[in-house]
Design a protein around this motif. Sequence first.
Motif, short mmCIF file in Angstrom:
data_model
loop_
_atom_site.label_atom_id
_atom_site.label_comp_id
_atom_site.label_asym_id
_atom_site.label_seq_id
_atom_site.Cartn_x
_atom_site.Cartn_y
_atom_site.Cartn_z
N GLN A 221 0.90 -1.14 0.00
CA GLN A 221 0.17 -0.14 0.12
C GLN A 221 1.04 1.16 0.25
N VAL A 222 0.61 2.13 -0.90
CA VAL A 222 1.61 3.27 -1.08
C VAL A 222 0.64 4.62 -1.07
N PRO A 223 1.05 5.30 -0.23
CA PRO A 223 0.19 6.65 -0.11
C PRO A 223 0.22 7.51 -1.68
N ALA A 224 -0.81 8.12 -1.68
CA ALA A 224 -0.77 8.88 -2.85
C ALA A 224 0.14 10.11 -2.66
N GLY A 225 0.86 10.23 -3.82
CA GLY A 225 1.86 11.34 -3.58
C GLY A 225 3.35 10.84 -3.45
N ILE A 226 3.33 9.41 -3.14
CA ILE A 226 4.83 8.88 -2.87
C ILE A 226 4.93 7.91 -3.87
N ASP A 227 6.31 7.95 -4.50
CA ASP A 227 6.48 7.20 -5.66
C ASP A 227 6.76 5.32 -4.88
N PRO A 228 6.24 4.61 -5.89
CA PRO A 228 6.52 3.34 -5.38
C PRO A 228 8.07 2.81 -5.01
N GLY A 229 8.07 2.57 -3.86
CA GLY A 229 9.74 2.33 -3.51
C GLY A 229 10.09 3.25 -2.66
N TRP A 230 9.25 4.21 -2.38
CA TRP A 230 9.89 5.63 -1.31
C TRP A 230 8.99 5.49 -0.22
N ALA A 231 8.00 4.86 0.14
CA ALA A 231 7.29 4.70 1.11
C ALA A 231 7.78 4.34 2.46
N TYR A 232 8.99 4.98 2.93
CA TYR A 232 9.81 4.52 3.86
C TYR A 232 10.49 5.90 4.36
N ASN A 233 11.29 5.74 5.53
CA ASN A 233 12.27 7.01 5.75
C ASN A 233 13.70 6.67 5.53
N PRO A 234 14.26 7.16 4.55
CA PRO A 234 15.46 7.02 3.78
C PRO A 234 16.52 7.41 4.91
N GLY A 235 16.36 8.43 5.74
CA GLY A 235 17.24 8.88 6.88
C GLY A 235 17.28 7.64 7.98
N LYS A 236 16.07 7.34 8.45
CA LYS A 236 16.02 6.38 9.50
C LYS A 236 16.70 5.05 8.89
N ALA A 237 16.30 4.31 7.91
CA ALA A 237 16.75 3.22 7.44
C ALA A 237 18.11 3.25 7.16
N GLY A 238 18.66 4.54 6.66
CA GLY A 238 20.18 4.77 6.80
C GLY A 238 20.93 5.04 7.69
#
Length: 431
Positions: A221-238
Amino acid sequence: MSITLTPLPLQEAIAAIEARGKRLHPSFSYLDVWQEEHARAWTVAKSAGFDILKDLHSSLVSALGNGETIEAWSRRIRPVLEDKGWWGRRDVMDPETGQLVSAQLGSTRRLRTIFEVNMRVSYAAGHWAQFERTKRARPWLRYVAVMDGNTRAEHAARHNMCALVDDPIWDTWAPPCGWNCRCTLQSLSEADYRRLGERAKKPPPDTPRQYLNRRTGEVTQVPAGIDPGWAYNPGKAGAHAAAAADKLIDAPPRLTAAAMRDPDWLTKPLADEFSGWVDAIAAKGPVARSIFTVHALDDEVLDFLAAQGRQPASGAITAHQAAIGHIVRDVKAGAGTAAPMDAIRRLPETLSRATAILWDKRDPALLYVFDVPGDTRLGKIVVRIDYADKVRPPGGRKETIVTNSVRTAGLVEVSRLADSQFYDLISGRLL
């Protein structure tokens, strides 16, 4: 709008991009490496079968460290990619289907995408490390969109959206939220938040849509406005394992010992990040930190010290840039008693697999002893208890931190360590 880099960049961003380079992941499609994995590994679509990942990664580390522009970086990396055949449109094999497909490899446009996406993800990880470190003084985050008419409507609607650092909204809506997303997060103090007043927005409801990853078959499930594959926190994950390890410095020693007993403790990823830090020191390049938490005192060591009337201020074992620099210089100089370079580069693992821990009676310190393949001598890491190191946190003033500090490393004859007149065996074995 392109990213403008300036000299002396955010040091946590350098740490984040260095850490991702420890996991090179050749892929055919960006869908092969999904969401959080992009923040932990280094991958470029259509890189499978081409020896280019290390070249791209090392060149971007240098660009970030030196504040290099995309134009200068592109001029430097393009000849390398052309020499390896990764340029223009070519027929390449999809490893999943075995079919040849026509694919765009390197191009001016792709280099811009690679540069900007990786810089944004690295800066996001660096900023998130700062948000976590300063959240007591600056507990709020504000979503900032570029309001110039080229921003996605959903992103513009979240301009001035505010929530606490620990709010789960940031697990999804933390920029970048898609390709070419220019949004950022800004940390706020309570006073900053109050000054925003009515302009501060609460998180609006999401409108999720179903997305099928055609490469993996996974439905998300991807929120509208977020590209598929980007529905996460890049900063926290990294956020790197080093950030988690640094929390041991201020924790009670018995809790640090318990953390090291946890089977999920991040020894390998910590060693991955540490090895990049050591390599940067050896190359005399930019380093992300002056001190690195590599391990912790265990219960047996704490019991031994308590019996001697010693109560260490911290349970963390740290390595200082200056001490590691001296150790590396000995190794590069070919000193006969220098410890193996691999043992130093992977110091968190070296300490965790110590075959014995000793106490030096003459010059009070802990000795972590390890086997050295092909050598009759043993390796040793010398750790001093309650050692005061001068450190300068990124963006901060120099301060003193008291931990248990790695000071020297080398090789020693077994017979010397077995002499009970000079050493107490705390745990493990020598023979």
